[in-house]
Design a protein around this motif. Structure first.
Motif, PDB file in Angstrom:
ATOM      1  N   ASN B 237      86.576 -10.933  -5.119  1.00 29.46           N
ATOM      2  CA  ASN B 237      87.622 -11.201  -6.108  1.00 29.46           C
ATOM      3  C   ASN B 237      88.900 -10.445  -5.758  1.00 29.46           C
ATOM      4  N   LEU B 238      88.733  -9.246  -5.259  1.00 27.42           N
ATOM      5  CA  LEU B 238      89.914  -8.469  -4.865  1.00 27.42           C
ATOM      6  C   LEU B 238      90.539  -9.006  -3.587  1.00 27.42           C
ATOM      7  N   ALA B 239      89.695  -9.193  -2.560  1.00 28.48           N
ATOM      8  CA  ALA B 239      90.229  -9.524  -1.240  1.00 28.48           C
ATOM      9  C   ALA B 239      90.856 -10.916  -1.215  1.00 28.48           C
ATOM     10  N   TYR B 240      90.060 -11.912  -1.575  1.00 29.11           N
ATOM     11  CA  TYR B 240      90.548 -13.288  -1.466  1.00 29.11           C
ATOM     12  C   TYR B 240      91.452 -13.662  -2.634  1.00 29.11           C
ATOM     13  N   GLY B 241      91.503 -12.822  -3.632  1.00 32.79           N
ATOM     14  CA  GLY B 241      92.461 -13.051  -4.724  1.00 32.79           C
ATOM     15  C   GLY B 241      93.766 -12.317  -4.522  1.00 32.79           C
ATOM     16  N   PHE B 256      83.872 -16.599   8.192  1.00 29.82           N
ATOM     17  CA  PHE B 256      84.094 -15.206   8.577  1.00 29.82           C
ATOM     18  C   PHE B 256      84.446 -14.341   7.369  1.00 29.82           C
ATOM     19  N   THR B 257      83.888 -14.733   6.218  1.00 29.33           N
ATOM     20  CA  THR B 257      84.049 -13.865   5.047  1.00 29.33           C
ATOM     21  C   THR B 257      83.510 -12.471   5.357  1.00 29.33           C
ATOM     22  N   ASN B 258      82.510 -12.421   6.204  1.00 33.15           N
ATOM     23  CA  ASN B 258      82.101 -11.154   6.798  1.00 33.15           C
ATOM     24  C   ASN B 258      82.660 -11.151   8.215  1.00 33.15           C
ATOM     25  N   PRO B 259      83.631 -10.343   8.535  1.00 31.74           N
ATOM     26  CA  PRO B 259      83.968  -9.059   7.927  1.00 31.74           C
ATOM     27  C   PRO B 259      85.250  -9.050   7.094  1.00 31.74           C
ATOM     28  N   LEU B 260      85.911 -10.225   6.919  1.00 32.88           N
ATOM     29  CA  LEU B 260      87.285 -10.151   6.410  1.00 32.88           C
ATOM     30  C   LEU B 260      87.373  -9.590   4.984  1.00 32.88           C
ATOM     31  N   ILE B 261      86.389  -9.921   4.138  1.00 37.64           N
ATOM     32  CA  ILE B 261      86.468  -9.450   2.753  1.00 37.64           C
ATOM     33  C   ILE B 261      86.569  -7.922   2.702  1.00 37.64           C
ATOM     34  N   GLY B 262      85.659  -7.276   3.400  1.00 37.50           N
ATOM     35  CA  GLY B 262      85.683  -5.813   3.384  1.00 37.50           C
ATOM     36  C   GLY B 262      86.943  -5.249   4.014  1.00 37.50           C
ATOM     37  N   LEU B 263      87.336  -5.832   5.123  1.00 38.43           N
ATOM     38  CA  LEU B 263      88.538  -5.331   5.801  1.00 38.43           C
ATOM     39  C   LEU B 263      89.760  -5.430   4.896  1.00 38.43           C
ATOM     40  N   MET B 264      89.883  -6.541   4.201  1.00 41.42           N
ATOM     41  CA  MET B 264      91.039  -6.693   3.312  1.00 41.42           C
ATOM     42  C   MET B 264      91.047  -5.617   2.225  1.00 41.42           C
ATOM     43  N   CYS B 265      89.855  -5.269   1.745  1.00 42.28           N
ATOM     44  CA  CYS B 265      89.793  -4.281   0.665  1.00 42.28           C
ATOM     45  C   CYS B 265      90.164  -2.878   1.127  1.00 42.28           C
ATOM     46  N   GLU B 268      95.821  -0.691   2.331  1.00 43.45           N
ATOM     47  CA  GLU B 268      96.627  -0.067   1.279  1.00 43.45           C
ATOM     48  C   GLU B 268      97.871  -0.905   1.008  1.00 43.45           C
ATOM     49  N   PRO B 269      98.255  -0.960  -0.268  1.00 43.84           N
ATOM     50  CA  PRO B 269      97.795  -0.129  -1.369  1.00 43.84           C
ATOM     51  C   PRO B 269      96.662  -0.733  -2.203  1.00 43.84           C
ATOM     52  N   LEU B 270      96.087  -1.849  -1.767  1.00 46.35           N
ATOM     53  CA  LEU B 270      95.016  -2.449  -2.579  1.00 46.35           C
ATOM     54  C   LEU B 270      93.882  -1.458  -2.815  1.00 46.35           C
TER      55      LEU B 270
END
Lengths: 349, 387
Positions: B237-241, B256-265, B268-270
């Motif tokens: 919800n945080l990354a793709y939103g 490729f939601t893995n690894p992109l979701i975690g990387l996006m989170c 900074e500043p997210l």
């Protein structure tokens, strides 16, 4: 854009759902399945409101804030007006003016023929509801929780009445009373001359739906999943009907038939006086747009456009166009005008 | 005209290309070997906040449930109020809810409440819960004008009727218009850059509202399976939103939601601003997520969870969705059987044995390895409060 001439200028459709009584296309001949797109117009951004039609010109507000005046016969642009913020409000016609609400908190009045601004009326939050004109007065609700009455000629305020929540519901203006739903979950009856609250009736959740009036009943949907019929002079609940999800669609009424959509994907046809279910038909995953009643058919935009037989609820035809679930078509004798979430506007014949 | 300007100009007539980068249901020509390198560009010299993920209580997840919290598909306002009060006090150890909230927000903050309206109205962040979060933030002294409820797509917010249902004065912002590509609400200096499937636009930019406007984020994910990422919870919800152009990470059946979701989170500043996660499990989607409207696969569970650690929260969510699927005879979210794939979304929505992608629930553990939280169930302090 493709163009095809039509022999007759289209009939008027000056406000949301056709006229102040929200009768839609009633009285016009039965709507047949369109055979072709006479023209297609690209508004450039999503359209989340409904078109209106006057003197052969279709007016459509796009979410990016542009009001488009489009020749209803050819699909050619007559003029555009760029407002400073997004627009979600369905325009209304008042004599020679076109009115619409804007996310900058203003209602704009433009000269119908040229698009020149004539006046603006200011509220303190976005205006998504359609301005409604009756007896020379423009009524509109705002997300600042207030109902405004302004002079249709110059936009000067006549009165302001604060309600208990945000207003996205379009006011129904009767002869002496106004009716409107509110984000605080109440339906209000106001005195048209003063804005005085005559009654309010609480539902189980906020209201996004716009009321219709039939005889002495105010009909409206609520996010509490129910359709309500309230006595117009007291607000007393005469009946309520439960759907499967919240309702932000608005009722279309023809005599003893009331049709409304629900977010459960169904279109419901109810007996206006008893609330008894006549039929329900699934038309999509979600219905939030108001239906439009023609002679013998009811049209609804729900991912595409559907026409249903008003007696049986059977789908008569469908068009995989205008993938919008928040707009409502304009029906004329020989044409159907629709706007889509992707910003396309179609004239079908 | 540079390449990106050209892409944007050229795609004006094709909303899906402009917004999504690629149609996610396009089929991949070949099996991708591994995730490509992802370049992350946050604000340089940004000073991380100690409240940033995993936050004040790494590994702690507090869950409350009340079967009466949702009855006949309606969420009970008073029960949600009580549940939120209980879980916040348990999470923080404070005796009053106001003191609990004061650990995360201050009167001077501009608070963004990141909702998940995808899938509205069947399963989305409940307006009833959002009302309570707003009231809690106000109780700490944050002025109404400094509270903003937001998500990427304004049309999904419309479907949820959040505008009408939330209190007067609360700003509600849809960052972009999904269907016509309108909206310039993204920060050009903060982005993730990777080429997954040969797409033209390889960058995903951070929303300006996150980069600049808000000082704290209360994240309100829902409890759903997800056809690509396995589940959609706090991390997704945080990354793709927050970042745009993310559907390009899926090309059926690969994602490729893995690894992109975690990387996006981690960008900074997210990372610093996302101080609290409130998972809305009033409804629980165990198949067809994130967009399904099919009630057969949506249970009315009446669950509410809070955590500062999104990895721990999503690990608990994943376990719960897996359990539900197992109980209902649906295959595991980890299944990678080609025979379970379908290119037809209508088939997928109505058949729990089918899926559009090889799901990637491993994105949660991957986020844990990035330091965003705890993914080992044995190390998660999962506290249950019963009604």
């Amino acid at each position: 854009m493709t163009e095809t001439a039509t022999p007759n200028p289209p009939r008027e459709w000056p406000t949301l759902l056709g006229d102040n009584a929200r009768t839609g296309a009633q009285g016009k001949r039965q709507l047949h399945m369109p055979e072709k797109a006479a023209w297609q117009y690209r508004a450039g951004s999503a359209v989340r409101s409904a078109p209106v039609l006057a003197q052969g010109v279709l007016y459509v507000a796009s979410a990016s804030g542009v009001l488009h005046a489009i020749d209803a016969v050819t699909g050619a642009s007559r003029w555009k007006f760029e407002s400073p913020a997004e627009v979600h409000s369905t325009p209304s016609i008042s004599v020679n003016l076109i009115l619409f609400g804007c996310d900058d908190g203003k209602v704009y009045a433009l000269e119908q023929s040229s698009g020149q601004k004539v006046w603006e009326a200011v509220s303190q939050a976005e205006v998504w509801a359609s301005p409604v004109v009756r007896n020379g007065v423009v009524y509109f609700g705002s997300a600042d929780a207030k109902v405004y009455a302004v002079d249709a000629g110059n936009g000067v305020a006549k009165w302001v009445q604060e309600l208990g929540g945000k207003i996205y519901s379009t006011i129904y203006a009767g002869e002496g009373q106004l009716y409107v739903g509110c984000g605080d979950g109440k339906v209000y009856g106001l005195e048209a001359a003063t804005g005085k609250i005559l009654w309010s009736t609480l539902t189980g959740n906020g209201i996004d739906s716009s009321p219709a009036v039939a005889d002495d009943l105010v009909l409206i949907g609520s996010e509490d999943f129910f359709v309500y019929a309230l006595k117009a002079n007291t607000g007393e609940v005469k009946w309520k009907f439960e759907t499967g999800m919240g309702i932000s669609s608005s009722p279309a009424v023809s005599g003893d038939l009331t049709v409304i959509g629900s977010k459960d994907g169904y279109l419901y046809a109810l007996d206006t006086h008893t609330g008894n279910l006549r039929w329900k038909t699934i038309v999509g995953e979600i219905v939030t747009a108001p239906p439009v009643l023609g002679d013998g058919v009811v049209c609804i935009q729900a991912g595409g456009v559907f026409a249903l037989d008003t007696r049986s609820g059977q789908i008569v035809w469908r068009a995989a166009l205008a993938g919008a679930i928040q707009s409502a078509p304009v029906l004329t004798d020989d044409s159907l005008y629709m706007a889509s979430l992707s910003g396309e506007i179609y004239a079908l014949r | 005209m540079d390449r990106r300007s050209f892409v944007k100009a050229g795609c004006l007539g094709s909303a899906s290309l402009l917004v999504q980068g690629l149609d996610p249901l396009l089929r991949a020509d070949s099996v991708p070997t591994a995730a490509p390198p992802v370049e992350l560009h946050g604000f340089p010299n940004y000073k991380p906040s100690p409240l940033g993920m995993p936050g004040l209580f790494p590994g702690r997840v507090v869950e409350a449930r009340d079967a009466q919290a949702i009855v006949r598909n309606r969420v009970s306002q008073p029960i949600v109020r009580r549940l939120l009060d209980q879980v916040m006090r348990e999470l923080t150890g404070e005796t009053s809810a106001r003191d609990a909230w004061a650990k995360f927000v201050e009167p001077k903050d501009v608070v963004g409440i990141k909702i998940n309206p995808s899938g509205a109205p069947a399963c989305c962040s409940s307006p009833e819960l959002i009302r309570e979060i707003i009231a809690a933030v106000q109780s700490v002294g944050v002025p109404t004008r400094n509270i903003v409820v937001y998500d990427r797509y304004s049309y999904e917010i419309d479907i949820g009727s959040y505008q009408a249902l939330l209190p007067t004065g609360i700003r509600i912002v849809g960052i972009q218009d999904a269907f016509s590509g309108a909206g310039n609400g993204y920060e050009p200096l903060v982005y993730c850059d990777a080429n997954f499937f040969g797409e033209w636009e390889t960058r995903s930019y951070m929303a300006s509202i996150v980069a600049h406007d808000v000082t704290k984020i209360i994240n309100v994910p829902t409890m759903k399976d997800h056809s690509a990422s396995g589940v959609t919870g706090a991390l997704k919800n945080l990354a793709y939103g927050t970042f745009n152009n993310v559907a390009r990470t899926h090309r059926a059946p690969h994602t490729f939601t893995n690894p992109l979701i975690g990387l996006m989170c981690t960008v900074e500043p997210l990372r610093s601003k996302a101080v609290l996660h409130v998972m809305d499990g009033m409804r629980q989607v165990w198949h067809g997520g994130p967009l399904t409207q099919v009630q057969d696969y949506i249970d009315q569970t009446g669950i509410l969870m809070v955590a500062t650690d999104p990895v721990a929260m999503d690990t608990i969510e994943l376990q719960a969705i897996e359990k539900k699927r197992s109980e209902r005879g649906a295959p595991s979210l980890w299944q990678r059987d080609e025979s379970s794939l379908t290119p037809d979304s209508n088939v997928f929505f109505h058949d729990p044995t089918k899926n559009l992608f090889f799901r990637q629930p491993g994105h949660i553990a991957a986020a844990g390895k990035l330091g965003l939280g705890v993914s080992d169930l044995k190390q998660i302090d999962h506290r249950l409060i019963s009604a």
